[in-house]
Design a protein around this motif. Structure first.
Motif, PDB file in Angstrom:
ATOM      1  N   LEU A   1       0.865  -0.823   0.384  1.00  0.00           N
ATOM      2  CA  LEU A   1      -0.089  -0.218  -0.555  1.00  0.00           C
ATOM      3  C   LEU A   1       0.579   1.111   0.107  1.00  0.00           C
ATOM      4  O   LEU A   1       0.739   2.189  -0.445  1.00  0.00           O
ATOM      5  N   LYS A   2       2.071   0.923   0.484  1.00  0.00           N
ATOM      6  CA  LYS A   2       3.222   2.276   0.913  1.00  0.00           C
ATOM      7  C   LYS A   2       3.520   2.436  -0.318  1.00  0.00           C
ATOM      8  O   LYS A   2       3.869   3.140  -0.645  1.00  0.00           O
ATOM      9  N   ALA A   3       4.249   1.089  -1.028  1.00  0.00           N
ATOM     10  CA  ALA A   3       4.377   1.497  -2.109  1.00  0.00           C
ATOM     11  C   ALA A   3       4.242   2.100  -3.438  1.00  0.00           C
ATOM     12  O   ALA A   3       4.459   2.603  -4.454  1.00  0.00           O
ATOM     13  N   ARG A   4       2.693   1.736  -3.396  1.00  0.00           N
ATOM     14  CA  ARG A   4       1.908   2.572  -4.616  1.00  0.00           C
ATOM     15  C   ARG A   4       1.290   3.524  -4.018  1.00  0.00           C
ATOM     16  O   ARG A   4       1.003   4.517  -5.065  1.00  0.00           O
ATOM     17  N   GLN A   5       1.150   4.057  -3.304  1.00  0.00           N
ATOM     18  CA  GLN A   5       1.419   5.655  -2.891  1.00  0.00           C
ATOM     19  C   GLN A   5       2.716   6.005  -2.744  1.00  0.00           C
ATOM     20  O   GLN A   5       2.650   7.523  -3.524  1.00  0.00           O
TER      21      GLN A   5
END
Length: 254
Positions: free
Chosen positions: A182-186
């Protein structure tokens, strides 16, 4: 005796008055202008002009080199009558053409990156990020449901505590993977936004370079700016010219 003296004084006074009147009259007269008169005669007029012997154009048009290169061809001579747009000389533009081709390639790549960034990133990269996140989400949800099932089975003594502990560890790992992705997508979205801004700057920079190189290539053909006379052509074929060197000076036609 006394009467004679009075008469003399009277005559002196009259004489003085007459003299004063005469002086006033002469001083009040306007002066007469004196006019010189000569007889006209036919003669030759001679005018002398001092000069350094150098003829210079009145309103010169000067063309200078826009980049350092060699003179490839000279197609005109000094003193020649030229027409506007007539090619006077040609400069070597091989290096400028190579730079132009490279700048155009860079511009195409920058514009492609810019379009991808404005669309949210390249489709394959965006699909990979979203796919990994979706897999992690499904695995997390599966382990959550499994934990609920194991808790019910454990209450009925149909499952063991070890199975529940193994599920707990796997679920914790799945939660960690989901948060990481999720952080990687952000971060991917932030990089895409920064990439759009950077891509715009790069595209503008390469576009400016393309214009500059196009102008250099065009300036390799030096043409007459106006109809007139070619006053000065200080270069010859094979000469090396630097930026700002004079190539042509012409005088417009009257």
């Amino acid at each position: 005796m006394e009467s004679q003296l009075k008469r003399r004084i009277l005559w002196l006074l009259l004489g003085a008055v007459a003299l004063i009147v005469l002086l006033v009259y002469w001083n009040s007269r306007k002066p007469v202008s004196r006019v010189s008169v000569v007889r006209a005669a036919r003669e030759n007029l001679t005018a002398t002009i001092f000069s350094n012997g150098k003829v210079e154009p009145i309103t010169p048009h000067s063309l200078r080199a826009r980049y350092a290169t060699f003179v490839e061809k000279v197609l005109a001579v000094e003193g020649q009558r030229v027409k506007r747009g007539q090619v006077l000389l040609v400069l070597d533009a091989n290096e400028a053409r190579a730079d132009l081709a490279h700048a155009r390639e860079q511009l195409l790549a920058a514009e492609d990156d810019l379009r991808a960034a404005r669309a949210g990133g390249r489709p394959d990269d965006r699909a990979r990020v979203e796919g990994d996140l979706r897999k992690a989400e499904l695995e997390r949800d599966r382990l959550r449901k499994e934990r609920q099932s194991l808790e019910r089975l454990l209450a009925k003594q149909a499952a063991t505590q070890e199975e529940l502990d193994q599920n707990r560890i796997a679920l914790e790992n799945a939660e960690a993977d989901y948060q990481r992705l999720l952080k990687a997508r952000q971060e991917f979205a932030s990089r895409t936004q920064l990439g759009a801004e950077r891509g715009q700057l790069l595209a503008d920079q390469f576009r400016s370079q393309v214009r500059d190189f196009e102008e250099k290539v065009r300036s390799a053909q030096v043409t007459a700016p106006v109809d007139g006379t070619l006053y000065s052509l200080p270069v010859r074929a094979g000469d090396f010219v630097k930026v700002g060197d004079s190539l042509v000076i012409s005088q417009p036609a009257c």
